[in-house]
Design a protein around this motif. Sequence first.
Motif, PDB file in Angstrom:
ATOM      1  N   THR A  92      65.905  55.666  78.271  1.00 14.63           N
ATOM      2  CA  THR A  92      65.912  54.243  78.593  1.00 14.63           C
ATOM      3  C   THR A  92      64.489  53.747  78.745  1.00 14.63           C
ATOM      4  O   THR A  92      63.691  54.341  79.478  1.00 14.63           O
TER       5      THR A  92
ATOM      6  N   THR B 136      59.442  55.666  80.809  1.00 12.37           N
ATOM      7  CA  THR B 136      60.694  56.153  80.239  1.00 12.37           C
ATOM      8  C   THR B 136      61.475  56.922  81.296  1.00 12.37           C
ATOM      9  O   THR B 136      60.887  57.624  82.117  1.00 12.37           O
TER      10      THR B 136
ATOM     11  N   GLU C 269      71.043  49.599  71.850  1.00 16.10           N
ATOM     12  CA  GLU C 269      71.232  51.048  71.840  1.00 16.10           C
ATOM     13  C   GLU C 269      71.191  51.524  70.394  1.00 16.10           C
ATOM     14  O   GLU C 269      71.998  51.079  69.576  1.00 16.10           O
TER      15      GLU C 269
ATOM     16  N   CYS D 122      68.110  53.627  74.726  1.00 18.20           N
ATOM     17  CA  CYS D 122      68.579  52.334  75.233  1.00 18.20           C
ATOM     18  C   CYS D 122      67.348  51.493  75.541  1.00 18.20           C
ATOM     19  O   CYS D 122      66.580  51.815  76.448  1.00 18.20           O
ATOM     20  N   TYR D 123      67.158  50.452  74.748  1.00 21.41           N
ATOM     21  CA  TYR D 123      65.988  49.600  74.901  1.00 21.41           C
ATOM     22  C   TYR D 123      66.385  48.312  75.633  1.00 21.41           C
ATOM     23  O   TYR D 123      67.256  47.569  75.164  1.00 21.41           O
TER      24      TYR D 123
ATOM     25  N   ASN E 207      62.089  50.033  79.097  1.00 20.69           N
ATOM     26  CA  ASN E 207      61.909  48.584  79.175  1.00 20.69           C
ATOM     27  C   ASN E 207      60.738  48.210  78.264  1.00 20.69           C
ATOM     28  O   ASN E 207      59.629  48.749  78.405  1.00 20.69           O
TER      29      ASN E 207
ATOM     30  N   ILE F 197      69.849  44.089  75.481  1.00 17.83           N
ATOM     31  CA  ILE F 197      69.859  45.554  75.470  1.00 17.83           C
ATOM     32  C   ILE F 197      70.301  46.036  74.102  1.00 17.83           C
ATOM     33  O   ILE F 197      71.318  45.564  73.575  1.00 17.83           O
TER      34      ILE F 197
END
Length: 289
Positions: free
Chosen positions: A142, A131, A224, A236-237, A144, A222
């Motif tokens: 954010t 993160t 949010e 935010c993924y 991933n 993406i």
Amino acid sequence: MSRQIPPIKNPSNSKIQHLNFYQKTNSSLPDLLFTAVSLLFLFSSSAASLKPLSLSFNTLNFNFPQNPRRVFLKNSIMSQPKPNPSSFSSPNSLSNWLKSRLPSDSFASWGIKPGTKNVHNLWLEISAGETSLLDSIPPVRTVNVVSVRVMNENGRILLESKQELSDGTHRERNRPLSEKMKPHESVEEAVFRAIKEELGSIIQNDLTGIVKIHTDSYKKKIEERASVSYPGLPACYVLHTVDAFVEGLPSGEFCTEEEEYSECGEPGAVEKAVNVKKHFWKWVEPDSL
């Protein structure tokens, strides 16, 4: 040393005639006119000889900024690196950093409200490189994430319906198998690690021969949205979605166990973090997602 200007004498007719540029052209003109012209010439010549040397900025090709004050401010303040919010020495330092950036009521609910995690969880995520936080008000988290659509021979997809946490609460999920990615980890590596961590307790075999990844199904998007785990902290993924087939899974609903943070080198923070203990799974039709 300044140059002295020689005293100016009233020129005679012979002196005027000696000047080629001002030769006498009309003998009927008064002497006063010739005297005025001669004085003007002498003053002009003297002033030209004393004119200081000047350099053209265009000739030297100097490129001065149009607004040097603005450039100075930019170089001295704006370009200075901000403190890196992705590195904190302890959960306490992270907590102090967040308090001035998050709504107090939202931050106070972390680890208290059912289904939420606490600041120790977030610190472990940051320490592991899973993160990152944007230094803003509020900060933006954010992550991933690899999302694995595990499919069976009937084309149905495995869905995680809920999780049981270490504090005894349950958290609704209703999504395919998902896992935060490690730094420098490929999607394929993340898929195998996610399956091993969340489904390994029921498979208990080497995954090499029983997991098949459909690489053509890979998609990236993406999202949010507000974070369920950390209320008040926007997220935010970056989702890396892929389909996979895994042999040996039950055909009906089942449950798996996980020892989250089992390989973490921060035992103090792990003990205070909210851990996932169980995953509950079911098979659903693709169009229900």
